[in-house]
Design a protein around this motif. Structure first.
Motif, PDB file in Angstrom:
ATOM      1  N   ASN A  48       0.885  -1.199  -0.009  1.00 35.88           N
ATOM      2  CA  ASN A  48      -0.031   0.168  -0.080  1.00 35.88           C
ATOM      3  C   ASN A  48       0.872   1.228   0.043  1.00 35.88           C
ATOM      4  O   ASN A  48       0.345   2.466   0.571  1.00 35.88           O
ATOM      5  CB  ASN A  48      -1.005   0.085   1.272  1.00 35.88           C
ATOM      6  CG  ASN A  48      -1.864  -1.049   1.328  1.00 35.88           C
ATOM      7  OD1 ASN A  48      -2.437  -1.579   0.189  1.00 35.88           O
ATOM      8  ND2 ASN A  48      -2.143  -1.734   2.507  1.00 35.88           N
ATOM      9  N   THR A  49       2.022   1.071  -0.322  1.00 36.24           N
ATOM     10  CA  THR A  49       2.778   2.192  -0.692  1.00 36.24           C
ATOM     11  C   THR A  49       2.631   3.167  -2.052  1.00 36.24           C
ATOM     12  O   THR A  49       2.424   2.136  -2.963  1.00 36.24           O
ATOM     13  CB  THR A  49       4.342   2.026  -0.643  1.00 36.24           C
ATOM     14  OG1 THR A  49       4.500   1.777   0.771  1.00 36.24           O
ATOM     15  CG2 THR A  49       5.389   3.185  -0.934  1.00 36.24           C
ATOM     16  N   VAL A  50       2.783   4.448  -2.051  1.00 40.29           N
ATOM     17  CA  VAL A  50       2.339   5.049  -3.260  1.00 40.29           C
ATOM     18  C   VAL A  50       3.614   6.108  -3.680  1.00 40.29           C
ATOM     19  O   VAL A  50       4.206   6.490  -2.677  1.00 40.29           O
ATOM     20  CB  VAL A  50       1.039   5.925  -3.044  1.00 40.29           C
ATOM     21  CG1 VAL A  50      -0.315   4.993  -2.926  1.00 40.29           C
ATOM     22  CG2 VAL A  50       1.117   7.012  -2.148  1.00 40.29           C
ATOM     23  N   ILE A  51       3.804   5.702  -4.988  1.00 41.31           N
ATOM     24  CA  ILE A  51       4.939   6.873  -5.311  1.00 41.31           C
ATOM     25  C   ILE A  51       4.621   7.609  -6.743  1.00 41.31           C
ATOM     26  O   ILE A  51       4.228   6.959  -7.586  1.00 41.31           O
ATOM     27  CB  ILE A  51       6.138   5.728  -5.594  1.00 41.31           C
ATOM     28  CG1 ILE A  51       6.574   4.855  -4.440  1.00 41.31           C
ATOM     29  CG2 ILE A  51       7.344   6.395  -6.170  1.00 41.31           C
ATOM     30  CD1 ILE A  51       7.663   3.927  -4.744  1.00 41.31           C
ATOM     31  N   ALA A  52       4.903   8.926  -6.337  1.00 41.19           N
ATOM     32  CA  ALA A  52       4.620   9.729  -7.551  1.00 41.19           C
ATOM     33  C   ALA A  52       5.437   9.930  -8.656  1.00 41.19           C
ATOM     34  O   ALA A  52       6.697   9.435  -8.317  1.00 41.19           O
ATOM     35  CB  ALA A  52       4.382  11.012  -6.985  1.00 41.19           C
ATOM     36  N   ALA A  53       5.587  10.542  -9.779  1.00 41.13           N
ATOM     37  CA  ALA A  53       6.277  10.521 -11.062  1.00 41.13           C
ATOM     38  C   ALA A  53       7.340  10.969 -10.608  1.00 41.13           C
ATOM     39  O   ALA A  53       7.600  11.899 -10.014  1.00 41.13           O
ATOM     40  CB  ALA A  53       5.424  11.477 -12.246  1.00 41.13           C
ATOM     41  N   GLN A  54       8.570  10.533 -11.532  1.00 39.40           N
ATOM     42  CA  GLN A  54       9.837  10.817 -11.474  1.00 39.40           C
ATOM     43  C   GLN A  54      10.673  10.497 -10.323  1.00 39.40           C
ATOM     44  O   GLN A  54      11.664  11.084 -10.120  1.00 39.40           O
ATOM     45  CB  GLN A  54       9.971  12.369 -11.861  1.00 39.40           C
ATOM     46  CG  GLN A  54       9.498  12.488 -13.365  1.00 39.40           C
ATOM     47  CD  GLN A  54       9.737  14.099 -13.755  1.00 39.40           C
ATOM     48  OE1 GLN A  54      10.166  14.899 -13.005  1.00 39.40           O
ATOM     49  NE2 GLN A  54       8.848  14.291 -14.703  1.00 39.40           N
TER      50      GLN A  54
END
Length: 345
Positions: free
Chosen positions: A249-255
């Motif tokens: 359930n970890t979220v990672i944004a662009a770049q």
């Protein structure tokens, strides 16, 4: 696709105030919706639009009390935003999973198989000894290497590339241009200043309910597995290096970029353009702000990190108050130095 308001109310366990037999076929914002559309109202600052909207139906709270005449049909629920999200999810499932059959030309290698209700788009390639579950959708120009295993209800969008020996779970989405299982960045420096390639013989294991954005790359392990745990959501243009593990359930944004052999915990939030060096351990429930550089382990549960190199946000803000005043402080120091030099001896 056409739906009666009564059908939508049944899905949302809602109460209809108006005509339940009206048909809707579009989803739009309340200020832009036209006839045949459904919208929602959850933020009070948009209430004025419900009196002028052309939408055929609007999802509202049970407690909503109009201050003027409302011409649209109301669908009353406990939480309009969550209900609208649920409606979007149902609509998306219908659209995403409606394709069936095999388009030609497409290729499937020897000893490969797939379950029921599968779609294989034109120019898709499936290697040898591949196992694909039920209700999977493989769009045109997808590449799936040998010995890959894909679970049920997974979607691979056009141009996704899955290298050999990788595993993808159930209910996953891999968007266009994503590359799963490419070689990790392994090069050994030699005495003559050249680099020798280190073979990358591991794989990538992606668990259930994982979303992978367009043009994101997840490298295979040198040996063993690069692991993306259940529920992880990856944005576009992310680099996950070899032998990395991303917790549930970890979220990672662009770049964002995560270097090799780093272990990221569960329920973390990693904002855009974050860089994390290799062989680190990031604990659970860690938030890392945009453009941060992580150079050491983070063990404090719930920490919020900012800066490059990053440290806790509360300390960063205190430091920034001083940092932005440095030119003024420097001038004051110079003035004090001059006064000290001019003191009578």
């Amino acid at each position: 696709m056409d739906f009666k308001i009564s059908q939508i109310a049944h899905i949302l366990n809602a109460k209809v105030e108006g005509n339940p037999d009206l048909v809707v076929n579009n989803i739009e914002s309340i200020e832009e919706a036209g006839e045949g559309s459904i919208s929602f109202l959850s933020n009070p600052k948009y209430e004025n639009f419900i009196y002028t909207t052309k939408a055929s139906a609007v999802i509202v709270d049970h407690k909503f009390e109009p201050k003027e005449e409302v011409k649209t049909t109301l669908i009353r629920v406990d939480d309009p935003y969550l209900s609208f999200t649920a409606l979007l999810e149902e609509y998306h499932k219908m659209i995403s999973f409606q394709k069936l059959g095999v388009e030609e030309p497409s290729f499937m290698g020897s000893d490969s198989s797939h379950g029921e209700n599968v779609y294989r788009g034109a120019f898709s390639y499936i290697g040898n000894n591949v196992t694909i579950g039920n209700n999977c959708k493989i769009y045109p120009q997808v590449y799936i290497g040998d010995n890959v295993i894909i679970g049920d209800n997974t979607i691979l969008h056009s141009g996704a590339k899955i290298y050999a020996n990788c595993k993808i779970g159930n209910h996953c989405v891999v968007h266009s241009g994503a590359v799963i299982g490419s070689d990790g960045f392994g090069f050994a420096p030699q005495k003559d200043s050249t680099y020798k390639t280190i073979p990358q013989i591991g794989n990538v294991v992606i668990e259930d309910h994982v979303d992978i954005g367009a043009n994101t790359t997840i490298d295979c392990a040198t040996f063993g597995s690069t692991v993306i745990k259940s529920g992880v959501k990856l944005d576009n243009l992310i680099q996950i290096a070899h032998n990395t593990e991303i917790g549930k359930n970890t979220v990672i944004a662009a770049q964002a970029g995560i270097s090799g052999s780093t272990k990221v915990g569960e329920n973390c939030v990693i904002a855009g353009q974050t860089g994390i060096v290799g062989h680190l351990k990031i604990g659970d429930h860690i938030t890392i702000a945009a453009q941060s550089g992580i150079t050491k382990n983070i063990n404090k549960k719930g920490a919020v990190m900012l800066g490059s190199p990053a440290f806790e946000m509360a300390d960063y803000k205190k430091s920034y108050v001083i940092f932005k005043r440095l030119p003024d402080l420097m001038n004051r120091i110079k003035e004090l130095e001059q006064k000290i030099l001019n003191l009578p001896t």
